[in-house]
Scaffold this active site. Structure first.
Site, PDB file in Angstrom:
ATOM      1  N   THR A  20       0.805  -1.242   0.000  1.00  0.00           N
ATOM      2  CA  THR A  20       0.000   0.000   0.000  1.00  0.00           C
ATOM      3  C   THR A  20       0.833   1.285   0.000  1.00  0.00           C
ATOM      4  O   THR A  20       0.299   2.365   0.232  1.00  0.00           O
ATOM      5  CB  THR A  20      -0.957   0.027   1.221  1.00  0.00           C
ATOM      6  N   TRP A  21       2.127   1.166  -0.261  1.00  0.00           N
ATOM      7  CA  TRP A  21       2.984   2.360  -0.299  1.00  0.00           C
ATOM      8  C   TRP A  21       2.560   3.239  -1.473  1.00  0.00           C
ATOM      9  O   TRP A  21       2.461   2.707  -2.598  1.00  0.00           O
ATOM     10  CB  TRP A  21       4.445   1.904  -0.447  1.00  0.00           C
ATOM     11  N   ASP A  47      -0.464  -5.110   3.543  1.00  0.00           N
ATOM     12  CA  ASP A  47       0.728  -4.568   4.191  1.00  0.00           C
ATOM     13  C   ASP A  47       0.703  -3.049   4.187  1.00  0.00           C
ATOM     14  O   ASP A  47       0.497  -2.428   3.147  1.00  0.00           O
ATOM     15  CB  ASP A  47       1.986  -5.032   3.431  1.00  0.00           C
ATOM     16  N   TYR A  52       3.632   5.230   5.530  1.00  0.00           N
ATOM     17  CA  TYR A  52       2.986   5.384   4.222  1.00  0.00           C
ATOM     18  C   TYR A  52       1.876   6.432   4.220  1.00  0.00           C
ATOM     19  O   TYR A  52       0.790   6.210   3.678  1.00  0.00           O
ATOM     20  CB  TYR A  52       2.423   4.038   3.730  1.00  0.00           C
ATOM     21  N   GLN A 160      10.475  -8.848   6.220  1.00  0.00           N
ATOM     22  CA  GLN A 160      10.018  -8.283   4.946  1.00  0.00           C
ATOM     23  C   GLN A 160      11.201  -7.611   4.261  1.00  0.00           C
ATOM     24  O   GLN A 160      11.809  -6.701   4.827  1.00  0.00           O
ATOM     25  CB  GLN A 160       8.885  -7.285   5.217  1.00  0.00           C
ATOM     26  N   TYR A 188       9.081  -7.575  -0.698  1.00  0.00           N
ATOM     27  CA  TYR A 188       8.507  -6.261  -1.043  1.00  0.00           C
ATOM     28  C   TYR A 188       9.056  -5.756  -2.365  1.00  0.00           C
ATOM     29  O   TYR A 188      10.071  -6.247  -2.855  1.00  0.00           O
ATOM     30  CB  TYR A 188       8.643  -5.265   0.109  1.00  0.00           C
TER      31      TYR A 188
END
Ligand code: NAP
Length: 279
Positions: A20-21, A47, A52, A160, A188
């Site tokens: 969701t960045w 995530d 973010y 991660q 990621y």
């Protein structure tokens, strides 16, 4: 959607989740629709991070009424990862996400607070039911060794880390460490953030040929390659619903040994770098 055990003692989690960045940067309504489409198609691992921006608020809109079906992850910034700061940061994230618990809470990367402090805060959050488990992010094998010394064996739910076709450094030491100690690996930026192999490149053509053979997209094949081991999960970010749908289909794709060998050659692992690459 294929699911695998998230670490040694964890629940089963879909191998393809949703990042969701930057999800808060464009059309919010479209982002909510994309997340919802992904959830409907089985990408229930979501995530996020306090870093973010407003992504946690976008998620809150998307997950309303379906919290129990999700595996929700957020992260504390290293600058907040003190004994008290970690608890406060988690409570802030819970409020923004409009939920009462996280399925996993991560230290975003190593900072200057002693790991003991962050672990003590994680333990407090587990005891109060605010998080189910905790993990780390951007930890190299020696950092994982230190964290294991501090917290004990079998405590780190996941690590991660950056992992995509052109960045396979974690295969040298991080994945073997995680597999040996019951820690899930979460890949990621599985599409290289915004640097996916072009179909005009030689390696991109190899990828497309395999995709065509499966009537799949090149991105699905990339995700299939990254999640070929049961210890590895991937969290592509999509702010468009058609992208989310495309990514979800990777959860059914199984590449053959020979296709994996072909991709391994087209996108070589390379030598072990001195430090762990991160974004
Ligand atoms: P990414 O997932 O590698 O790539 C995202 C880009 O790919 C976006 O431009 C997206 O476009 C596009 N895309 C997604 N699915 C597509 C598809 N099926 N077809 C064509 N294009 C597609 O990048 P990322 O956001 O850097 O990484 C994923 C997540 O990992 C983040 O969102 C974040 O949750 C996490 N992360 C963690 C760390 C850490 O330090 N722990 C660091 C970086 C990232 P649209 O948005 O237009 O759909």
């Amino acid at each position: 959607m294929r699911t695998e055990k998230f670490g040694g003692n964890g629940p089963r989690v879909p191998v393809i989740g949703q990042g969701t960045w930057y999800l808060d940067r464009g059309d919010r309504k479209a982002a909510v629709t994309a997340l919802c489409r992904g959830i409907d198609l089985g990408m229930t691992h979501i995530d996020t991070a306090e870093m973010y921006g407003d992504a946690e608020l976008v998620i809150a809109d998307a997950i309303e009424g379906q919290r129990d079906d999700l595996f929700l992850v957020s992260k504390v910034l290293p600058s907040n990862a003190s004994r008290r700061g970690t608890v406060t940061a988690c409570e802030r994230s819970l409020k923004r996400l409009k939920t009462d618990r996280l399925d996993c809470y991560l230290l975003h990367w190593r900072g200057s607070y002693p790991l003991q402090e962050t672990v003590a805060a994680f333990d407090e959050l587990v005891a109060s039911g605010k998080i189910r488990a905790w993990g780390v992010s951007n930890f190299d094998a020696d950092d994982l060794d230190e964290m294991r010394e501090v917290a004990g064996e079998g405590r780190i739910a996941c690590n991660q880390v950056l992992y995509h076709l052109r960045e396979r450094a974690i295969e040298h030491a991080v994945i073997p460490w995680c597999e040996a100690h019951g820690t899930a690996v979460v890949a990621y930026s599985p599409f290289g953030h915004d640097d996916f192999p072009s179909p005009d490149s030689r390696a991109g053509q190899v990828l497309q040929t395999i995709a065509d053979a499966h009537k799949a997209s090149a991105r699905q094949v990339a995700l299939g390659f990254l999640t070929r081991a049961p210890s590895v999960f991937a969290i592509p970010k999509a702010s468009r619903a058609e992208h989310a749908a495309d990514n979800a289909r990777a959860g059914q794709l199984r590449l053959s040994e020979s296709e994996i060998a072909t991709l391994d050659k087209a996108f070589p692992r390379g030598p072990k770098p001195r430090g762990l690459p991160m974004l």
